[in-house]
Design a protein around this motif. Structure first.
Motif, short mmCIF file in Angstrom:
data_model
loop_
_atom_site.label_atom_id
_atom_site.label_comp_id
_atom_site.label_asym_id
_atom_site.label_seq_id
_atom_site.Cartn_x
_atom_site.Cartn_y
_atom_site.Cartn_z
N MET A 1 -5.53 3.96 3.71
CA MET A 1 -5.86 5.27 3.15
C MET A 1 -5.48 5.31 1.68
O MET A 1 -4.45 4.74 1.28
CB MET A 1 -5.10 6.37 3.90
CG MET A 1 -5.59 6.58 5.31
SD MET A 1 -4.63 7.85 6.13
CE MET A 1 -3.53 6.85 7.11
N THR B 1 9.84 9.60 12.06
CA THR B 1 9.29 8.62 11.14
C THR B 1 9.98 8.74 9.79
O THR B 1 11.02 9.37 9.66
CB THR B 1 7.74 8.77 11.08
OG1 THR B 1 7.22 7.84 10.15
CG2 THR B 1 7.29 10.17 10.71
N GLY B 2 9.39 8.10 8.77
CA GLY B 2 10.03 8.15 7.45
C GLY B 2 9.02 7.76 6.38
O GLY B 2 7.81 7.85 6.61
N GLY B 3 9.53 7.17 5.35
CA GLY B 3 10.51 6.16 5.10
C GLY B 3 10.77 5.32 6.36
O GLY B 3 9.95 5.28 7.25
N GLU B 4 11.88 4.65 6.36
CA GLU B 4 12.22 3.90 7.57
C GLU B 4 13.30 4.70 8.32
O GLU B 4 14.44 4.78 7.87
CB GLU B 4 12.71 2.48 7.21
CG GLU B 4 13.24 1.68 8.36
CD GLU B 4 12.31 1.67 9.60
OE1 GLU B 4 11.07 1.70 9.47
OE2 GLU B 4 12.86 1.65 10.72
N GLY C 1 3.39 8.91 7.33
CA GLY C 1 2.28 8.07 7.83
C GLY C 1 1.64 8.60 9.09
O GLY C 1 1.97 9.65 9.57
N SER D 1 5.24 -1.19 13.05
CA SER D 1 4.22 -1.51 12.04
C SER D 1 4.36 -2.99 11.70
O SER D 1 5.41 -3.44 11.25
CB SER D 1 4.44 -0.66 10.78
OG SER D 1 4.47 0.68 11.15
N ASN E 1 -1.80 4.71 -4.92
CA ASN E 1 -2.29 3.36 -4.61
C ASN E 1 -3.77 3.10 -4.89
O ASN E 1 -4.37 2.22 -4.27
CB ASN E 1 -1.94 3.01 -3.15
CG ASN E 1 -2.85 3.69 -2.13
OD1 ASN E 1 -3.77 4.42 -2.49
ND2 ASN E 1 -2.62 3.43 -0.86
N THR F 1 8.28 5.67 14.84
CA THR F 1 7.49 4.67 14.12
C THR F 1 8.46 3.93 13.22
O THR F 1 9.19 4.55 12.45
CB THR F 1 6.38 5.32 13.27
OG1 THR F 1 5.50 6.01 14.15
CG2 THR F 1 5.57 4.27 12.53
N THR F 2 8.48 2.62 13.33
CA THR F 2 9.47 1.83 12.58
C THR F 2 8.84 0.56 12.03
O THR F 2 7.86 0.06 12.57
CB THR F 2 10.66 1.46 13.51
OG1 THR F 2 11.54 0.56 12.81
CG2 THR F 2 10.22 0.78 14.78
N LEU G 1 2.70 7.30 1.66
CA LEU G 1 2.94 7.83 3.01
C LEU G 1 4.41 7.80 3.41
O LEU G 1 4.77 8.35 4.44
CB LEU G 1 2.07 7.09 4.02
CG LEU G 1 0.56 7.33 3.90
CD1 LEU G 1 -0.15 6.94 5.17
CD2 LEU G 1 0.21 8.76 3.54
N VAL H 1 -2.11 -2.17 9.12
CA VAL H 1 -3.09 -1.61 8.18
C VAL H 1 -4.10 -2.72 7.90
O VAL H 1 -3.70 -3.84 7.55
CB VAL H 1 -2.41 -1.14 6.88
CG1 VAL H 1 -3.45 -0.56 5.92
CG2 VAL H 1 -1.33 -0.10 7.18
N TYR I 1 0.81 -1.22 0.00
CA TYR I 1 0.00 0.00 0.00
C TYR I 1 0.85 1.27 0.00
O TYR I 1 0.33 2.37 -0.07
CB TYR I 1 -0.92 0.01 1.24
CG TYR I 1 -0.21 -0.42 2.51
CD1 TYR I 1 0.61 0.44 3.20
CD2 TYR I 1 -0.35 -1.72 2.98
CE1 TYR I 1 1.28 0.04 4.35
CE2 TYR I 1 0.31 -2.13 4.13
CZ TYR I 1 1.12 -1.25 4.80
OH TYR I 1 1.78 -1.65 5.93
N1 SAM Z 1 8.57 2.77 7.77
C1 SAM Z 1 7.99 3.04 9.01
C2 SAM Z 1 6.86 2.08 9.29
O1 SAM Z 1 6.38 1.41 8.39
O2 SAM Z 1 6.44 2.04 10.46
C3 SAM Z 1 7.51 4.47 9.20
C4 SAM Z 1 6.83 5.11 8.02
S1 SAM Z 1 5.28 4.39 7.53
C5 SAM Z 1 4.82 5.44 6.19
C6 SAM Z 1 4.22 4.87 8.87
C7 SAM Z 1 2.92 4.14 8.98
O3 SAM Z 1 2.09 4.46 7.88
C8 SAM Z 1 3.03 2.62 9.01
O4 SAM Z 1 2.37 2.14 10.15
C9 SAM Z 1 2.32 2.19 7.76
O5 SAM Z 1 1.68 0.95 7.92
C10 SAM Z 1 1.34 3.31 7.56
N2 SAM Z 1 0.88 3.45 6.18
C11 SAM Z 1 1.61 3.57 5.06
N3 SAM Z 1 0.82 3.71 3.98
C12 SAM Z 1 -0.46 3.67 4.42
C13 SAM Z 1 -1.74 3.76 3.80
N4 SAM Z 1 -1.87 3.95 2.51
N5 SAM Z 1 -2.84 3.70 4.59
C14 SAM Z 1 -2.73 3.53 5.93
N6 SAM Z 1 -1.56 3.45 6.58
C15 SAM Z 1 -0.43 3.50 5.84
#
Ligand code: SAM
Ligand code: SF4
Length: 328
Positions: free
Chosen positions: A193, A67-70, A328, A120, A198, A96-97, A323, A161, A27
């Motif tokens: 989301m 947060t990020g990316g990672e 995110g 996550s 996506n 958030t990782t 995101l 998610v 996603y």
């Molecule tokens: N890479 C790290 C991670 O995955 O935790 C931090 C960044 S990531 C973008 C932050 C959060 O956004 C994660 O929990 C991820 O599952 C969530 N996320 C990313 N794309 C999403 C989407 N389209 N809808 C809902 N949550 C989303």
């Protein structure tokens, strides 16, 4: 104190420190991280992060989520935590990782003085986890969680998610139920989301969180009313369980009413919302220590442009392609 024209206050910042990620979540970055050729600005460096966090601290911010990316792929990741806590005086620094190498990093994380970690993890099933993220790394994340717990680290949350037909069955809910029964960890499902990139995935896998809500109601979970500053998660408690359950439903009617956060992208743009196009670069004011007051003025002025809602329900994803760009 940062305040917008709807009376909301903002003691909380989400700071992205990189767009780079080593996972390929379906996603978010299904083809893995790709260099953005339209934007050759470098990610914020340590001194810029320090000045920005100091400014936010003086504007009443007491919590920053990295947060990020990672975020953990950055070589100076632990220095960033230190700068936020020690130099900028931010009380709560959390991350958030995706949990990559969490087994090995747990001790360093605890020693860094970090105040909380959101991991996550979309499934407790190894095969499903691998299919969603493109990586067979569930065991090292579970081991990492165990290590954190053994080191006495308290504030652990897991986010998944909710994906229709992937992790949305009663069997999946039961697996998480067993997990939170014995672990003092909050587990939350986030509704998928739609982002700029996506749409097909969203159409195929989006599911309303009502199915999980119904499961909680049928299994004696009790809705927990929380204070005004509690954030977007609707939480459920059950006295027989050590952990809690939560639901983050960005499409719900009142989601934006409790918004208490602003965002900084990895390249120094202030974003007033996860979605939408409002936001400007503040990077030119992060170059010298004596720009602090000018930076404060700019951020305070921006607050009047924060909108009441994200308008996501109308399919308006603004400039958010995925995101990993906004954290995110
Ligand atoms: N890479 C790290 C991670 O995955 O935790 C931090 C960044 S990531 C973008 C932050 C959060 O956004 C994660 O929990 C991820 O599952 C969530 N996320 C990313 N794309 C999403 C989407 N389209 N809808 C809902 N949550 C989303
Ligand atoms: Fe990477 Fe996080 Fe996006 Fe997954 S959700 S691809 S781990 S940035």
């Amino acid at each position: 104190m940062l305040k917008d024209s709807f009376g909301r206050t903002f003691p909380y910042i989400r700071m992205s420190i990189t767009d780079v990620c080593n996972f390929k979540c379906g996603y978010c970055l299904p083809n893995g991280y790709q260099v953005d050729k339209s934007d050759n600005r470098k990610f914020l460096h340590l001194d810029e992060i320090k000045r920005l966090a100091k400014c936010f601290s003086e504007l009443g911010v007491n919590k920053i989520r990295i947060t990020g990316g990672e975020p953990t792929v950055r070589k100076d990741f632990f220095e960033i935590i230190k700068v936020l806590k020690v130099d900028a005086g931010i009380k709560k620094v959390v991350i958030t990782t995706n949990g990559y190498h969490l087994d090995k990093k747990a001790k360093l994380l605890v020693d860094s003085g970090l105040n909380g970690i959101n991991i996550s993890m979309d499934s407790l099933n190894r095969e499903t986890f691998k299919n969603v993220t493109g990586h067979d790394r569930l065991p090292e994340i579970l081991e990492g969680i165990k290590n954190l717990q053994e080191l006495g680290f308290e504030n652990i949350k897991i986010n998944a998610v909710l994906l229709n037909g992937i992790n949305s069955s009663e069997k999946d809910f039961d697996a998480w139920s067993k997990f939170v029964q014995i672990n003092k960890i909050d587990f939350r499902y986030i509704e998928l989301m739609q982002t700029g990139d996506n749409l097909e995935y969203f159409k195929k896998y989006h599911s309303s969180s009502k199915i999980f809500k119904n499961y909680l109601n049928e299994n004696n979970w009790i809705y927990q009313t929380l204070g005004k500053d509690a954030g977007p998660s609707i939480n459920y408690i059950n006295p027989e369980y050590k952990g809690k359950f939560g639901i983050i439903a960005p499409y719900s009617k009142d989601f934006c009413k409790t918004c208490n956060r602003l965002r900084i992208t990895s390249r120094g743009d202030l974003r007033l919302c996860l979605f939408g196009n409002t936001g400007i670069s503040v990077r030119h004011l992060l170059q010298k220590d004596d720009q602090l007051n000018e930076l404060k003025d700019l951020i305070l002025k921006q607050m009047q442009f924060k909108k009441e809602s994200h308008y996501l329900e109308l399919g308006d994803t603004g400039s958010t392609k995925n995101l990993s760009k906004t954290g995110g």
